[in-house]
Design a protein around this motif. Structure first.
Motif, PDB file in Angstrom:
ATOM      1  N   ARG A 100      87.783   1.400 123.183  1.00  0.00           N
ATOM      2  CA  ARG A 100      87.402   1.123 124.571  1.00  0.00           C
ATOM      3  C   ARG A 100      88.524   0.543 125.419  1.00  0.00           C
ATOM      4  O   ARG A 100      88.271  -0.012 126.480  1.00  0.00           O
ATOM      5  N   GLY A 160      86.337   3.923 129.300  1.00  0.00           N
ATOM      6  CA  GLY A 160      85.115   4.381 128.660  1.00  0.00           C
ATOM      7  C   GLY A 160      85.415   5.045 127.329  1.00  0.00           C
ATOM      8  O   GLY A 160      86.468   5.669 127.162  1.00  0.00           O
ATOM      9  N   LYS A 212      84.373   7.730 125.892  1.00  0.00           N
ATOM     10  CA  LYS A 212      84.588   9.180 125.932  1.00  0.00           C
ATOM     11  C   LYS A 212      85.972   9.513 126.481  1.00  0.00           C
ATOM     12  O   LYS A 212      86.618  10.464 126.036  1.00  0.00           O
ATOM     13  N   GLU A 213      86.428   8.735 127.467  1.00  0.00           N
ATOM     14  CA  GLU A 213      87.768   8.957 128.006  1.00  0.00           C
ATOM     15  C   GLU A 213      88.841   8.456 127.038  1.00  0.00           C
ATOM     16  O   GLU A 213      89.898   9.069 126.908  1.00  0.00           O
ATOM     17  N   THR A 254      88.902   8.470 123.865  1.00  0.00           N
ATOM     18  CA  THR A 254      89.139   9.397 122.754  1.00  0.00           C
ATOM     19  C   THR A 254      90.302  10.332 123.042  1.00  0.00           C
ATOM     20  O   THR A 254      91.078  10.669 122.150  1.00  0.00           O
ATOM     21  N   LYS A 292      89.678  11.871 131.617  1.00  0.00           N
ATOM     22  CA  LYS A 292      88.612  12.854 131.486  1.00  0.00           C
ATOM     23  C   LYS A 292      87.765  12.568 130.263  1.00  0.00           C
ATOM     24  O   LYS A 292      88.248  12.022 129.265  1.00  0.00           O
ATOM     25  N   HIS A 293      86.497  12.959 130.331  1.00  0.00           N
ATOM     26  CA  HIS A 293      85.622  12.839 129.167  1.00  0.00           C
ATOM     27  C   HIS A 293      86.062  13.845 128.116  1.00  0.00           C
ATOM     28  O   HIS A 293      86.424  14.975 128.428  1.00  0.00           O
ATOM     29  N   LYS A 322      84.610  15.549 124.608  1.00  0.00           N
ATOM     30  CA  LYS A 322      83.472  15.681 123.702  1.00  0.00           C
ATOM     31  C   LYS A 322      83.973  15.747 122.270  1.00  0.00           C
ATOM     32  O   LYS A 322      84.816  16.578 121.945  1.00  0.00           O
TER      33      LYS A 322
END
Length: 218
Positions: free
Chosen positions: A124, A137, A139-140, A142, A185-186, A188
């Motif tokens: 995080r 975040g 997801k970002e 990662t 960016k996210h 997945k």
């Protein structure tokens, strides 16, 4: 209230060095020095008031915690201060709200001291050597895990808060230097199926058959 009995867990002791902040400017953990190691401890934000009242930088603290897999983090169930007072996670107040802080545009660049994780071990953000807390975040995060690793160089731009415990930046852009900043960016995560192969996100496909046509009947 946490379902784990803190007294059933071994205590890890160290010297409290600094508190760590979440994107709302709340204390949600701290860094302590245990021997020759820096130890990141996560505490839920609803413990902030009692923690900051009972423990101070430079003092000895004891932590009863669980350790998530794959993350250098202790998720605290209880913290004991130098005065012997134990602060236990009894859960948040139902009426608790995030504090009101003035956010401002802020940027930072430097060397990563520690990666920051959530209580389940999700990446995080990072703590820079100058004490700046960078929050991203999960997801970002990662997608830029390499930039958030210890000793990496990191530059960020986003919304920041100055507090009595330091500053925190909720990053919207990140890069290895101020000149290489890119919007976050996210990402997945890939999943493994029973066949052992990794599969990315599912894609929508068109219909198996062509469109139906109306036919005139005699």
């Amino acid at each position: 209230m946490h379902w784990i009995d803190p007294d059933s867990l071994p205590a890890v002791t160290g010297i409290l060095e600094r508190f760590v902040l979440n994107p709302h400017g709340e204390v949600d953990g701290f860094v302590m020095r245990a021997g020759d190691n820096d130890v990141l401890v996560h505490t839920p934000p609803h413990m902030e008031a009692e923690l900051t009242r009972q423990i101070k930088a430079g003092e000895k603290v004891g932590v009863h915690a669980v350790k998530p897999r794959g993350a250098d983090l202790l998720a605290a169930i209880a913290v004991t201060g130098a005065n012997g007072r134990q602060i236990v996670d009894h859960g948040p107040d139902e009426e608790r709200e995030h504090p009101t802080h003035e956010h401002q545009k802020m940027d930072a660049a430097g060397t990563v001291r520690l990666s920051l994780f959530g209580p389940k071990g999700e990446l995080r953000g990072a703590l820079l050597t100058d004490g700046t807390v960078v929050r991203i975040g999960p997801k970002e995060a990662t997608g830029i895990a390499g930039l958030l690793a210890p000793n990496a160089t990191l530059a960020v731009r986003g919304d920041g808060i100055d507090t009595r415990f330091g500053r925190v930046i909720h990053a919207r852009e990140a890069g290895a230097s101020p000149k290489t900043l890119k919007p976050l960016k996210h990402v997945k995560p890939e999943t493994k199926h029973a066949d052992g192969h990794k599969h990315g996100p599912k894609h929508k496909h068109g219909p198996k058959h062509g469109p139906k046509h109306d036919h005139a009947h005699a």
